[in-house]
Design an enzyme around this catalytic site. Structure first.
Site, short mmCIF file in Angstrom:
data_model
loop_
_atom_site.label_atom_id
_atom_site.label_comp_id
_atom_site.label_asym_id
_atom_site.label_seq_id
_atom_site.Cartn_x
_atom_site.Cartn_y
_atom_site.Cartn_z
CD GLN A 18 -1.58 -2.29 1.95
OE1 GLN A 18 -0.41 -2.67 1.92
NE2 GLN A 18 -2.53 -2.97 2.58
CG ASP A 60 -6.80 -0.79 10.38
OD1 ASP A 60 -5.66 -0.39 10.06
OD2 ASP A 60 -7.69 -1.06 9.56
O1 MRU Z 1 -5.17 -3.63 5.21
P1 MRU Z 1 -5.44 -2.18 4.95
O2 MRU Z 1 -4.77 -1.64 3.75
O3 MRU Z 1 -6.93 -1.87 4.99
O4 MRU Z 1 -4.80 -1.46 6.21
C1 MRU Z 1 -4.86 -0.07 6.32
C2 MRU Z 1 -4.14 0.48 7.48
O5 MRU Z 1 -3.55 -0.23 8.27
C3 MRU Z 1 -4.23 1.96 7.67
O6 MRU Z 1 -3.09 2.45 8.31
C4 MRU Z 1 -5.47 2.28 8.54
O7 MRU Z 1 -6.60 1.61 8.09
C5 MRU Z 1 -5.73 3.74 8.55
S1 MRU Z 1 -6.21 4.35 6.96
C6 MRU Z 1 -6.56 6.01 7.15
#
Ligand code: MRU
Length: 353
Positions: free
Chosen positions: A201, A242
């Site tokens: 990401q 999260d």
């Molecule tokens: O697995 P993902 O890509 O959904 O994980 C995203 C993250 O860990 C982000 O840091 C978190 O959701 C915050 S996004 C503003």
């Protein structure tokens, strides 16, 4: 203004009963927009990470419930309630860690408890609530950006992990929103983005967003973080979340804990940036569900190239938990919480923004 691009990307949209989203699993190679009227399709988009990032998942679920109601043609309030509860139940099962998902679904279900003359009025109320959740997310991010930017100094080099930008929210972003706000205030900052294995990401999305806006960014692999910190190349670490417990324990993308330990070792401030909708008021760290994803995400590079022996056993937790003692502050739309978090987070949550 320089940070306007972050507001132009509206990765999830509503159009008269249709939910549209940019498929972030296809970025940066191609900008593919998807759309649906089906809750099952939307749930799969969240599971397969066409839509990802805690706030974006919450907004998508709210719109998904509104979509189910809008397209139901229910002839009674009872029938509409059943449709909405079924949609909520399916969306709840998509990803277990992001608290915003459950927060948004519960907020939508709260509407069902209100009085309505008939199903049409209830549908209108549900659509309004979902659109409000989406609007509030952008407003919240902009407010967090302004608050967080006060902590960023001219010349700072900010290390960030995963993607917390417009693509992870309804627009603008959380940790990346702070970076955007500081840059738009004229602060000469630079960003170090970690690639964020296994799904990249950071490399795919954070870099894409920053390059579009001309914010200086350098990409490193996750294992380079310690070295760049030891070389005094990092002034601050900014990450998203999260799920945040009121104890100050933070679940975020796998690798966050490792960065927090390294930041402490090198005396680098470590900030978490997240809206209060990410704060889970109940629960203890032991009750946090950490999602485990497919072994193939680790065995391959994005499913395209096998990088190991196909039958190797794999462990693939998508998130880790950073304990409060490693966190300098938690930046929310209501202010910056400082340790002890049990007091400061409760105080912030009780506050109007
Ligand atoms: O697995 P993902 O890509 O959904 O994980 C995203 C993250 O860990 C982000 O840091 C978190 O959701 C915050 S996004 C503003």
């Amino acid at each position: 203004m320089a940070h306007e691009y972050g507001l132009k990307i509206k990765p999830i949209q509503w159009d008269n009963g249709v939910v549209r989203w940019i498929d972030v699993s296809r970025l940066p190679w191609e900008e593919v927009w998807r759309e649906t009227r089906s809750v099952e399709r939307l749930a799969r988009a969240i599971e397969s990470m066409e839509i990802r990032g805690a706030p974006a998942i919450g907004v998508a679920a709210a719109l998904g419930i509104a979509m189910a109601a809008y397209n139901s043609n229910a002839s009674s309030l009872e029938e509409l309630r059943r449709t909405v509860l079924n949609a909520a139940e399916r969306l709840r099962r998509t990803r277990p860690t992001a608290y915003n998902l459950f927060w948004a679904i519960d907020r939508m279900l709260g509407i069902l408890g209100r009085d309505a003359a008939g199903p049409e009025e209830m549908v209108d109320m549900l659509v309004e609530e979902a659109l409000r959740i989406m609007r509030e997310d952008i407003e919240t991010n902009m407010r967090m950006g302004r608050i967080g930017a006060e902590l960023i100094e001219d010349g700072d080099i900010v290390l960030t992990h995963c993607n917390t930008g417009a693509l992870a929210t309804a627009g603008y972003g959380t940790a990346l929103g702070v970076i955007r706000a500081a840059w738009s205030e004229g602060k000469h900052i630079q960003v170090i983005a970690t690639e964020t294995r296994p799904l990249l990401q950071g490399a795919r999305l954070t870099v894409w967003e920053l390059v579009k806006e001309g914010i200086p960014v350098r990409l490193i692999t996750d294992s380079m973080a310690g070295y760049v910190m030891s070389k005094n190349m990092v002034s601050k670490v900014l990450v998203g979340a999260d799920r945040i417990l009121v104890t100050g324990h933070v679940a975020n993308k796998i690798g966050t804990y490792m960065l927090a330990v390294l930041a402490e070792r090198h005396r680098i401030p470590f900030y978490v940036v997240a809206p209060t909708s990410t704060i889970d008021p109940s629960g203890d760290p032991g009750s946090m569900v950490i999602e485990e994803r497919s072994p193939d995400e680790v065995r391959t590079i994005l499913g395209r190239m096998l990088i190991t022996v196909p039958e190797v056993e794999v462990y693939n937790p998508a998130f880790d938990i950073t304990p409060p003692e490693l966190i300098t502050g938690i930046i929310t739309e209501k202010g910056v919480a400082k340790p002890p978090y049990t007091e400061s987070l409760r105080r912030l949550m009780g506050k109007d923004s």
